[in-house]
Scaffold this active site. Structure first.
Site, PDB file in Angstrom:
ATOM      1  CD  GLU A  88      -3.337  -6.168   3.919  1.00  0.00           C
ATOM      2  OE1 GLU A  88      -3.409  -6.946   2.944  1.00  0.00           O
ATOM      3  OE2 GLU A  88      -2.710  -5.091   3.885  1.00  0.00           O
ATOM      4  CD  GLU A 147      -2.829  -1.282   2.344  1.00  0.00           C
ATOM      5  OE1 GLU A 147      -2.242  -1.548   3.414  1.00  0.00           O
ATOM      6  OE2 GLU A 147      -4.053  -1.130   2.251  1.00  0.00           O
TER       7      GLU A 147
END
Ligand code: 3HC
Ligand code: NAI
Length: 694
Positions: A125, A105
């Site tokens: 995640e 990210e």
């Protein structure tokens, strides 16, 4: 310092330096923001490179900070990414080895990305029960396209950087020195006037986005039954596609904050750290030297020996397989081949690999052929006399320093070690059936097992992709010792008023892969019977329901005899409730003068699970397991305990040990209460208001 700042050729190089994997903990985040500001203020700097020291670009947010104040302390990852994306001087992410989660990210917030080939790119995640919470659900679809992004986000599976070379994720794949390439790229970018591209400004282009999102939703419905995160991943991607970047980002944040608090996420994070913690043995230093294992011997080519051999063959290690008779050897080899052929049929293995693996086996009837093995695993009949023959012989033929392992499931590893003059080299390696499939490996540490033997087998376990958990010597080790108490309760409940199908249904609804009676039918009821017969001799005071013995006396050993606790149609595995068994159970209660009562499903679940918990606590009291998470790993990887509950000990923490202790005392006061002496650890933790994992 978690971040290093240097200038190279007019380019600021911000190097994340937070071993082991450059997790984006608070000090790392702070270091990045400070680096960006420093570069902004330095007129001699035209552009910025962000990279990672050591073995990763970044493994993502620091998971150990979750649910602590540090996780939300500024600068948060959002703030860091804003600083990167908003920098007037172009930022280039130089990605190598691993860019996962928050690491990816962060890179997506940069204006340009240059990657080394072979880097693992992932948003994993979901495997921790959360979703990418720093813009991943919004930026990745804009960089690699909706389909690839959704697949990556929902599965969490890494993709190699070169496979994404043709997407907007990477501006270049650097074949040579990554940093050189990134600095050169940054220099060129810095020479151009801005603004520099931002992933957030790109559009998600797809001919039928709505259709694909619905398809993804249908696909996860079955696999994600007990996990909220995969659904939320899709919702967040959809929000970004339909409502635009900013609204999507806000929705993603909301979902992240909710998911990180869920018991499912806690369970998955517990399993992540539990797996890694299991490989560490408190009194065996991590730098203990290991012995080289280049050649393995396996004794016994039966159910277990064949599967055990396959583990080593799969890892490319040659195996000498020893049997007493040629026909047993031939049978064992044929089974191994058949297992590999089944994998070829399913497309999981190539025919060439099958041949290569079979070629690594040296079948033999002669012990002398084991002379050059570095590790020898014994999987012969479960009789101490037979083990004695085998280990005495091994003591004669095995080379000095060879590790001698037993796959025994019930015998005393110290006694087995004493059959040799080198007990320090003897260890238990308790594989689970089918040994080529099951992840769990209990490493049984004898009184005299040497530290380097333990360190070696723990390392080897990783190589053969097992989750290894160390157990001290006791009857049943960790897993089977606990399951015995669980089965004892299941049998008591039959005589008190339940029927096999009700017990199985209740615990399967709780999440177990298989209830105790279906499991016994699969494993063979005669195995438990043999263990109980031994107990009746060794521990005559231990109280068991004799109902299972009754069943075995009628020859109903389970699937292998076509009948057990359930009926089975020829050639089928479906467990059909048996009228005959139900009547037998009811008649047994009557004969024992027990008035049958309706047992609620909640009681079934509570008694079964707390029987595991209480015995697990005794295992901790005695030092058989060194930590509660080890017990959870045994149950998650070997006994079908529901992953989303994190294992029996974490489940007990969720219930609260005060409540656990109260329930144990309640059952102790009821019929069959003698099975419920509370473990010291339960009482202590309950009085301190603590949990097994606190
Ligand atoms: N946070 C904290 N510790 C981490 C970590 C992380 N993200 N990733 C790895 N570690 C630790 C491990 O616990 C282990 O610690 P130990 O040595 O004390 O046991 C150590 O790093 C090494 O880990 P591995 O043994 O797993 O090393 P490998 O080289 O085999 O694998 C890896 C490295 C591929 C990075 C693997 O560790 C991994 O998959 N890590 C998890 C990655 C992940 O899930 N990232 C997402 C985090 S959540 C997030 O980013 C949220 C964001 O969206 C806001
Ligand atoms: P098995 O009966 O299928 O295989 C045993 C094999 O050992 C037979 O092929 C036999 O010919 C061979 N054998 C016997 N004596 C021998 C000797 N002296 N030298 C060489 N080979 C000899 O038994 P299984 O189920 O494979 O069990 C083996 C061991 O694994 C036992 O100790 C058992 O407790 C343990 N175990 C079994 C599990 C299971 O689910 N079956 C699970 C975990 C451990």
């Amino acid at each position: 310092m978690a971040v290093d700042y240097t200038i190279r050729d007019g380019i600021a190089v911000i190097t994340l330096d937070n071993p082991p994997v450059n997790g984006l903990g608070h000090s790392t985040r702070l270091g990045i923001v400070e680096g960006i500001e420093r570069a902004r203020e330095d007129a001699a700097v035209s552009a910025i490179v962000i990279t990672g020291a050591g073995r990763a670009f970044s493994g993502g947010a620091d998971i150990t900070e979750f649910n602590t104040p540090k996780a939300t302390q500024e600068p948060t990852l959002h703030t860091v990414i804003q600083a990167v994306e908003g920098s007037a001087k172009p930022v280039v992410a130089a990605i190598h080895s691993v860019a996962m989660g928050g690491g990816l990210e962060l890179a997506l917030g940069a204006h340009y990305r240059v990657a080394a080939p072979g880097a693992q790119i992932a948003l994993p995640e979901v495997k921790l029960g959360i979703l990418p919470g720093a813009g991943g659900t919004q930026r990745l679809p804009r960089a690699v396209g909706l389909e690839t992004a959704l697949n990556m986000i929902v599965s969490g599976t890494p993709v190699l950087s070169e496979k994404l070379a043709n997407t907007a994720l990477f501006d270049a794949i650097a074949e040579g020195d990554l940093l050189d390439a990134a600095v050169k790229f940054a220099k060129d970018a810095g020479a151009r006037s801005g603004p520099h591209p931002k992933v957030r400004d790109r559009k998600v282009v797809h001919p039928n986005a709505e259709g694909f999102i619905q398809f993804a939703r249908n696909s996860v419905a079955a696999i994600a039954k007990n996990f909220p995160a995969p659904h939320k991943c899709i919702d967040a991607v959809e929000a970004g596609v339909k409502q635009g970047f900013d609204k999507g980002l806000a929705f993603e944040r909301e979902c992240f904050l909710a998911l990180v608090q869920t018991p499912e996420s806690r369970a998955l994070r517990h399993a992540f750290f539990g797996e890694r913690a299991a490989s560490k043995i408190p009194d065996v230093p991590s730098n203990t030297p290991v012995r080289a294992i280049e050649r393995v011997g396996v004794i016994g080519a039966g159910t277990m020996g064949g599967g055990i051999a396959m583990n080593f063959l799969n890892a490319g290690l040659p195996v000498t397989l020893l049997e007493t008779k040629q026909e047993a050897l031939d049978r064992g080899l044929a089974t191994i081949r058949k297992n590999y052929e089944a994998q070829v049929k399913k497309g999981k293995l190539t025919a060439e690999k099958l041949d290569a693996r079979m070629a690594l086996i040296q079948p033999t009837l002669a012990y002398d052929d084991l002379a050059d093995a570095d590790l020898i695993v014994e999987a012969v009949f479960e009789e101490l006399g037979v083990k004695e023959q085998v280990f005495s012989k091994l003591d004669e033929v095995a080379k000095s320093g060879a590790i001698l392992a037993s796959n025994t499931s019930t015998l005393d590893v110290n006694k087995i070690a004493a059959f040799t003059k080198r007990p320090q080299d003897v260890v238990g390696l308790h594989f689970f059936s089918p040994a080529n499939v099951m992840k769990l490996l209990e490493v049984v540490r004898g009184e005299k097992t040497a530290n380097d033997v333990l360190a070696t087998v723990m390392q080897l376990a990783k190589k053969i992709r097992k989750t290894a958990v160390v157990s001290g010597v006791c009857d049943g080790f960790i897993g089977n010792r606990m399951i015995e108490q669980y089965i004892r309760q299941a049998l008591f409940m039959l005589e008190e008023g339940a029927l096999p199908a009700q017990v199985d249904r209740a615990i399967e609804k709780f999440g177990f892969a298989m209830g105790p009676f279906r499991m016994s039918d699969l494993a063979g009821n005669d195995i438990g019977w043999a263990i109980r017969k031994r107990r009746y001799q060794e521990q005559p005071d231990l109280h068991y329901s004799r109902i299972a013995d009754r069943l075995c006396e009628t020859g109903r050993f389970g699937q292998k005899t076509g009948a057990g606790w359930y009926d089975y149609k020829a050639g089928e595995r479906n467990a059909l409730p048996s009228k005959l068994v139900d009547e037998m159970v009811i008649a047994y209660s009557k004969e024992r003068g027990i008035e049958r009562r309706k047992i609620a499903d909640d009681e079934i679940v509570e008694r079964l699970v707390l029987a595991l918990v209480n015995e697990g606590a005794k295992i901790l009291d005695e030092g058989i397991a060194s930590k509660a998470s080890d017990i959870d790993m045994v149950y998650l990887t070997g006994y079908g305990f529901p992953l989303y509950r994190g294992g029996p000990m974490l489940y007990a923490d969720t219930v609260g040990l005060y409540n656990v202790e109260r329930a144990i005392r309640k059952y102790a006061a009821q019929p069959n209460g003698d099975a419920w002496a509370p473990a010291k650890r339960v009482t202590e933790l309950a009085s301190q208001g603590k949990g097994f994992n606190s």
